[in-house]
Design a protein around this motif. Structure first.
Motif, PDB file in Angstrom:
ATOM      1  N   GLU A 360       0.828  -1.205   0.000  1.00 35.78           N
ATOM      2  CA  GLU A 360       0.000   0.000   0.000  1.00 35.78           C
ATOM      3  C   GLU A 360       0.863   1.256   0.000  1.00 35.78           C
ATOM      4  N   GLU A 361       0.304   2.332  -0.514  1.00 38.84           N
ATOM      5  CA  GLU A 361       0.988   3.620  -0.461  1.00 38.84           C
ATOM      6  C   GLU A 361       1.009   4.124   0.974  1.00 38.84           C
ATOM      7  N   LYS A 362       2.138   4.673   1.389  1.00 34.53           N
ATOM      8  CA  LYS A 362       2.231   5.207   2.743  1.00 34.53           C
ATOM      9  C   LYS A 362       1.267   6.383   2.910  1.00 34.53           C
ATOM     10  N   PRO A 363       0.655   6.539   4.091  1.00 32.45           N
ATOM     11  CA  PRO A 363      -0.318   7.622   4.297  1.00 32.45           C
ATOM     12  C   PRO A 363       0.256   9.005   3.978  1.00 32.45           C
ATOM     13  N   GLU A 364       1.514   9.246   4.394  1.00 32.21           N
ATOM     14  CA  GLU A 364       2.085  10.569   4.156  1.00 32.21           C
ATOM     15  C   GLU A 364       2.333  10.822   2.680  1.00 32.21           C
ATOM     16  N   VAL A 365       2.610   9.755   1.934  1.00 36.68           N
ATOM     17  CA  VAL A 365       2.811   9.892   0.484  1.00 36.68           C
ATOM     18  C   VAL A 365       1.481  10.129  -0.208  1.00 36.68           C
ATOM     19  N   ARG A 366       0.449   9.402   0.244  1.00 38.29           N
ATOM     20  CA  ARG A 366      -0.883   9.581  -0.322  1.00 38.29           C
ATOM     21  C   ARG A 366      -1.364  11.007  -0.089  1.00 38.29           C
ATOM     22  N   LYS A 367      -1.100  11.542   1.086  1.00 38.78           N
ATOM     23  CA  LYS A 367      -1.510  12.903   1.418  1.00 38.78           C
ATOM     24  C   LYS A 367      -0.781  13.929   0.564  1.00 38.78           C
ATOM     25  N   ALA A 368       0.489  13.676   0.295  1.00 35.72           N
ATOM     26  CA  ALA A 368       1.304  14.623  -0.476  1.00 35.72           C
ATOM     27  C   ALA A 368       1.070  14.493  -1.981  1.00 35.72           C
TER      28      ALA A 368
END
Length: 974
Positions: A360-368
């Protein structure tokens, strides 16, 4: 070695005549490729202006042409025969063959060349035996089934060279490559749908991760999520390291491939190759047993897990030329590997309740919105202006005892895949080798050695010493830390062979590579262990998430010495720090006075970690230069000596990523009254033009640091001098208002449902229906050139609007301003100021207005200033709205524009003022005539007069604001 087109053509004509007379001799079976190269191919490229034989005596790392011996490693050639470079950057390859090889029809040589070019990301390359020459587009992924003609853009026979010399010269001559013609052609011919090597390799290793994660999770139920992530990533790292070592000659070619001949492939991979690599390299990548000098715990997990052959075997098979692999790991730059890993690390493996692996994509990467890696030219720029500046004139011994007996230390506090650390390491390697070459290299036996070609190179031992002494990094992501280590170790191994590695073990009694545990560490650069002070038992999940880092303990030598000499990097932007606000505000009071952003905190922390007179260089959002919410960090930086600011633009991280960025470099010392700052703005250049301008040493403006403003109303990097006796802010003379008609329902935001039906009842188009209805204007009625308002549109606002409105509907406007006989208006949706003067008209909020406050001035003078190139240049530089889909004029920035006051008692001042007023009236009249002119000849004549009048207004404005010739060049170039 400068050479003209005519000189080159004359030389190639003689060479072709020589070949024609000697052709049968060159076609004899016993003639070797080396003879063809020396007699024909070297002179061919010398005619194109290249210093093939290195007659200029450039150091090996700076040679513009790097020739390779035709060394075959069990069927796979180690490197291209020729690499043509500008400032150490490869531009194109040439693969040479013996005369008689069927270049036109045999697909093998073309595939070999294209693998080199595609893997190294060079746009074009050449295949030749001199009798024939093919130019290949290397941006297309090579396939073994491709014909020899596939991706070939040009084909020549030797007898055609003189007549078609211009074609070759304009692309492949040294003059053309330096001048940017090569890069421009590469940009213009790039085909849609082509994928570069980093994109393809990313897909490759992401596929490995998916299949390995699922299989390892299935076969090894004892693994926790963190252990699963670690073992998968380390397995991939080990495969890449060993495969790259094979193509570079430091490992036997095909050893990974041979594992596939028998079962239990992974077990033999660990026991036969990885344990052997541990003994040979001493890298943490292959750390399987406890050693006294290494504090890091050994990897006991990788040796215990099982991986099925059906999963592991295809990964190894797919890495080889024999099985159709498009990659040549001998030329794949370590820097490209870093960009691949930067994006690869944006995802994490998660275990489900049933112990199944999910990526899965990391949450901080998804947010950015994704992972953005820093281009190599930005990395090199920052490194050269920090590390490069501070080491100038210093010997390697002086760098080892740089300040008070302590070594020079370079830090990246958010190192990611290690791109900045690799850049800094390469800078130090080049510097030290150059110093040894110029200072009796034969006496430096532990540091350098001479190759069979007579070139001096750094020993592995010296490269290890430079790396462990000078390079340091931190990242919160443990996988990023491992990738940084891998990248640096691969950089150490560049140019090494199995022979040189063996000599290191024999001469120095040590393994080839350093263990970087003490240099590259995992932790949170902003959060220290004191975060949990007062808690007897900290929450273990919070501890893992925050990963506090103790700078004093982990880098005790550097902190005790006052800090690091250089701090560089691309700190995180816009990170989530809401959950740790109190801690952050307590520890970083200077950078949390307003808007909180992680890049601000990294600047603050970076300054604290930089020793006195040390240097700090970052790439950060360009908004920090001018937006009010960043005033605290601007004040923080002004306490130090600012060396340069480069406004890069918003496409630096790729054509599909809008992220306006800038680069700054400072020295941690108080600025003096005469401190000058280098300022460069390339924000309006596209990527190719930016790289070209960067490589050709762009001219900087020098601005006194004392002139920089930090107020909320003015830009930090300003191209106009501080407001003085002759200038004030525009708001002192013009009352700027956003007062056009707008309406909404109570409790409903503008533009939401319910607005359109209200508009239909308040506005209409067509003939006027009632005497009380008011004709009104829109921003679209004002021409894009400014100056002219089109009143022909029949559009009215109902005079009985109060009766139409229900209790929950409101209309906002300023009737007093609408009814004024004269006022300035400008378009609200615009990337610059486009203004004119109107009378008593009503208008919508798509227009903004200004009312004269000081009766001494004529409104036409103010209008001329607002439409002038200079004030628009200042406005654009301040707001940075260019390129946005719907740019908006910022009223606060308009009010802050510098208004040139007039001394009406001074004859020259008054004369210029009166002339501008008259020219302004002429512009208004000319635009009116232009709009009604029907004939093409009349419009052309009027346009010429408009242009001439506009130039004269701008000339007078430049004089009033006392711009220098250099200032005017900058404004006119915008």
């Amino acid at each position: 070695m400068s050479k003209s087109f005519d000189q080159g053509r004359e030389e190639i004509a003689k060479l072709c005549k020589y070949f024609a007379n000697s052709r049968l001799e060159f076609l004899k079976p016993g003639i070797k490729e080396a003879h063809v190269r020396q007699s024909l191919i070297d002179p061919l490229f010398e005619a194109l202006g290249w210093d093939v034989a290195n007659k200029e005596m450039a150091a090996p790392q700076y040679r513009e042409v790097v020739p390779e011996d035709s060394l075959e490693i069990e069927g796979s050639q180690k490197a291209p025969d020729y690499t043509f470079r500008i400032q150490t950057i490869p531009k194109f390859f040439t693969e040479a063959k013996k005369c008689g090889v069927n270049i036109n029809g045999d697909p093998g040589p073309a595939y070999q060349l294209r693998r080199y070019g595609w893997s190294a990301r060079v746009p074009f390359s050449i295949l030749t035996d001199f009798e024939e020459l093919g130019v290949y587009d290397c941006s297309i992924k090579p396939k073994p089934v491709d014909k020899a003609s596939f991706s070939r853009t040009q084909y020549y026979r030797a007898e055609e060279y003189p007549d078609r010399w211009r074609e070759l010269w304009d692309v492949f001559s040294k003059e053309a490559v330096i001048g940017g013609a090569f890069d421009k052609l590469a940009a213009s011919t790039r085909r849609r749908g082509t994928s570069e090597v980093d994109d393809e390799f990313l897909k490759e290793i992401e596929g490995w991760r998916d299949s390995l994660a699922r299989n390892i999770a299935l076969r090894n139920q004892f693994l926790a999520p963190n252990d699963l992530n670690t073992v998968v990533h380390r397995t991939i790292d080990r495969i890449i390291f060993l495969r790259m070592a094979e193509d570079r000659g430091s490992e036997p070619y095909g050893q990974l491939l041979k594992l596939c001949d028998q079962p239990d492939i992974y077990k033999r991979f660990i026991n036969k190759l990885c344990r052997k690599a541990d003994d040979k390299y001493n890298s943490g990548l292959f750390h399987f047993r406890k050693e006294e000098e290494i504090v890091e715990a050994p990897d006991f997990i990788s040796t215990k897990i099982q991986i099925d052959d059906k999963v592991f075997k295809p990964i190894l098979l797919g890495l080889y030329f024999e099985n159709g692999s498009p990659y040549h790991f001998g030329v794949l730059p370590v820097e490209i590997l870093g960009t691949v890993y930067e994006r690869f690390l944006g995802k994490v493996i998660r275990l489900t309740a049933g112990h199944q692996a999910k990526v899965e994509e990391k949450p901080e990467v998804r947010k950015a919105g994704g992972v953005y890696y820093t281009p190599a030219y930005i990395v090199n720029y920052i490194v050269n202006n920090t590390v490069g500046k501070i080491i100038e004139g210093k010997s390697p011994a002086q760098l080892a005892k740089f300040r008070e007996g302590q070594p020079l230390r370079v830090l990246d506090m958010a190192c990611g895949s290690g791109s900045f650390l690799i850049g800094a390491f390469q800078c130090l390697l080049d510097h030290c080798l150059k110093w040894y070459q110029e200072n009796s290299p034969e006496k430096q036996k532990k540091e350098v050695y001479k190759t069979v070609k007579g070139e001096w190179r750094l020993t592995i031992a010296e490269k290890k010493r430079i790396l462990t002494t000078h390079i340091f990094g931190v990242d919160i992501d443990p996988q990023a830390v491992e990738v940084s280590k891998l990248s640096l170790l691969l950089k150490v191994m560049e140019g090494e062979t199995d022979e040189t590695v063996g000599q290191t073990r024999m001469l120095f009694h040590e393994r080839a590579l350093p263990n970087l545990t003490n240099n590259i560490k995992c932790g949170n650069s902003l959060i220290g262990p004191d975060y949990f002070s007062g808690r007897l038992i900290p929450d273990i999940e919070e501890l893992k998430r925050l990963n506090p880092f103790d700078w004093k303990k982990e880098f005790s030598g550097a902190i005790r010495d006052g800090g690091f000499n250089c701090v560089i990097g691309n700190p995180p932007w816009g990170g989530d720090i809401d959950q740790i606000t109190q801690y952050i505000e307590t520890h970083f009071p200077d950078s949390t006075q307003g808007y909180r952003d992680t890049f601000k905190l990294f600047i603050d922390q970076g300054l604290k970690l930089t020793r006195k007179a040390g240097m700090l260089g970052f790439i950060i959002p360009s908004a920090f230069m001018f937006q009010p919410r960043y005033i605290d960090v601007r004040r923080l930086l002004r306490r130090n000596r600012l060396f340069l600011i480069w406004n890069v633009g918003d496409k630096v991280f790729g054509p599909n990523v809008v992220a306006p960025a800038c680069v700054f470099v400072i020295s941690r010392e108080a600025p003096t009254t005469d401190t000058q700052v280098s300022v460069l703005d390339t924000s309006q250049l596209n990527d190719n033009a930016l790289r070209s301008q960067f490589s050709n040493n762009p001219a900087y403006r020098k601005i006194p640091q004392s002139a920089y403003a930090v107020t909320t109303e003015e830009t930090f990097v300003t191209y106009f001098r501080a407001l003085g006796r002759k200038e004030c802010k525009l708001e002192a003379v013009l009352d700027c208002k956003d007062c056009g008609i707008k309406h909404q329902r109570v409790g409903v935001g503008l533009g939401e449902k319910g607005k359109s039906d209200l508009a239909e009842r308040l506005y209409y188009e067509g003939k006027q229906q009632a005497a009380s209805d008011k004709k009104y204007l829109l921003g679209a009625d004002l021409s894009l050139s400014g100056w002219y308002m089109d009143y022909s549109n029949e559009r009215y606002f109902r005079g009985n609007y109060e009766r139409i409105l229900r209790s929950n509907e409101i209309v906002y406007f300023n009737q007093a301003i609408f009814d004024l006989p004269k006022k300035i208006v400008w378009r609200q949706t615009s990337d610059r100021i486009r203004a004119t003067i109107i009378g008593p008209h009503w208008f919508s909020n798509t227009l903004q207005s200004g009312v004269l406050l000081d009766s001494k001035y004529d409104l036409r003078y103010v209008l001329a200033l607002l439409n002038s190139r200079f004030l628009n240049f200042i406005y654009i530089e301040t707001v940075k709205e260019s390129g946005r889909v719907f740019p908006q004029v910022k009223m606060g920035k308009v009010r802050a524009l510098p208004f040139r006051k007039i001394d009406f008692g001074e004859k020259n001042d008054k004369a210029k003022y009166e002339c501008i007023v008259a020219l302004s009236e002429s512009m208004l009249d000319l635009h009116r005539q232009f709009s009604s002119a029907k004939g093409g000849a009349d419009r052309e004549m009027l346009q010429r007069q408009i242009d001439a009048t506009d130039r004269e207004i701008n000339r007078l404005v430049y004089e009033l604001y006392e711009l220098t010739e250099e200032d005017i060049k900058v404004v006119e170039a915008d």
